[in-house]
Design a protein around this motif. Structure first.
Motif, mmCIF file in Angstrom:
data_model
loop_
_atom_site.group_PDB
_atom_site.id
_atom_site.type_symbol
_atom_site.label_atom_id
_atom_site.label_comp_id
_atom_site.label_asym_id
_atom_site.label_seq_id
_atom_site.Cartn_x
_atom_site.Cartn_y
_atom_site.Cartn_z
ATOM 1 N N ARG A 52 0.819 -1.218 0.000
ATOM 2 C CA ARG A 52 0.000 0.000 0.000
ATOM 3 C C ARG A 52 0.850 1.263 0.000
ATOM 4 N N GLU A 53 2.144 1.145 0.256
ATOM 5 C CA GLU A 53 3.055 2.293 0.273
ATOM 6 C C GLU A 53 3.658 2.596 -1.098
ATOM 7 N N ILE A 54 3.386 1.761 -2.087
ATOM 8 C CA ILE A 54 3.969 1.958 -3.415
ATOM 9 C C ILE A 54 3.637 3.341 -3.965
ATOM 10 N N GLY A 55 2.401 3.752 -3.873
ATOM 11 C CA GLY A 55 1.993 5.072 -4.377
ATOM 12 C C GLY A 55 2.737 6.203 -3.699
ATOM 13 N N ALA A 56 2.895 6.112 -2.382
ATOM 14 C CA ALA A 56 3.601 7.159 -1.638
ATOM 15 C C ALA A 56 5.081 7.198 -2.022
ATOM 16 N N LEU A 57 5.668 6.045 -2.271
ATOM 17 C CA LEU A 57 7.071 6.016 -2.680
ATOM 18 C C LEU A 57 7.269 6.587 -4.076
ATOM 19 N N ALA A 58 6.354 6.283 -4.965
ATOM 20 C CA ALA A 58 6.492 6.737 -6.349
ATOM 21 C C ALA A 58 6.084 8.196 -6.539
ATOM 22 N N ALA A 59 5.243 8.723 -5.662
ATOM 23 C CA ALA A 59 4.665 10.067 -5.852
ATOM 24 C C ALA A 59 5.696 11.174 -6.075
ATOM 25 N N PRO A 60 6.755 11.296 -5.259
ATOM 26 C CA PRO A 60 7.718 12.386 -5.502
ATOM 27 C C PRO A 60 8.405 12.281 -6.870
ATOM 28 N N ILE A 61 8.612 11.067 -7.341
ATOM 29 C CA ILE A 61 9.223 10.881 -8.652
ATOM 30 C C ILE A 61 8.224 11.266 -9.741
ATOM 31 N N LEU A 62 6.991 10.827 -9.573
ATOM 32 C CA LEU A 62 5.959 11.145 -10.558
ATOM 33 C C LEU A 62 5.693 12.647 -10.640
ATOM 34 N N ARG A 63 5.880 13.363 -9.506
ATOM 35 C CA ARG A 63 5.708 14.823 -9.483
ATOM 36 C C ARG A 63 6.974 15.556 -9.906
ATOM 37 N N ASP A 64 8.014 14.807 -10.303
ATOM 38 C CA ASP A 64 9.303 15.361 -10.719
ATOM 39 C C ASP A 64 9.964 16.155 -9.594
#
Length: 109
Positions: free
Chosen positions: A88-100
Motif C-alpha cells: 500500500r506504500e507503493i503510491g507514496a514512494l512513487a509520488a515524488p518521482i511522478l511529481r518530478d
C-alpha cells in the motif's frame, strides 16, 4: 507514467504470492525474479498472471538488476518477498518521482 514493482524471491511460498497480488493493486506491472524456487510459488504466481523471471543464481543484487532489465515502467519500486514491505506504500514512494520532485526515493521500515 507507469510504475513497475520488482520482487526478488526464493522459496517464499504463499507470502510472495500475497505480496505480488497486493502490489498489483498499486502499480502497472509486477515482476517476481525467482531464485529457482521449489515450493510451487512460481507456478502459483504465473497462474495469477504475475510475470516470473528466473534469476541467474548470482544473488539478490543480480536479481534486482535482472528485474530492472525486464521492467517496462518509468518508475521502479523494489520490494522484499517476505511481506516486510507494505504494498500500500507503493503510491507514496512513487509520488515524488511522478511529481518530478525526486530522482530516487528510499523507504525505511
Amino acid at each position: 507514467m507507469r510504475t513497475s514493482v520488482i520482487i526478488p524471491a526464493r522459496n517464499e511460498g504463499d507470502v510472495v504470492v500475497d505480496v505480488a497480488l497486493a502490489a498489483r493493486d498499486h502499480c502497472d506491472e509486477v515482476l517476481v525474479v525467482d531464485g529457482h524456487s521449489t515450493d510451487g510459488s512460481p507456478e502459483r504466481l504465473r497462474a495469477e498472471g504475475i510475470t516470473v523471471v528466473p534469476d541467474r543464481r548470482r544473488g539478490k543484487g543480480d536479481a534486482v538488476r535482472l528485474g530492472l532489465d525486464h521492467a517496462t515502467g518509468d518508475v521502479v519500486v523494489t520490494m522484499d518477498a517476505d511481506g516486510s514491505h507494505d504494498p500500500r506504500e507503493i503510491g507514496a514512494l512513487a509520488a515524488p518521482i511522478l511529481r518530478d520532485e525526486a530522482d530516487i526515493v528510499i523507504g525505511c521500515r
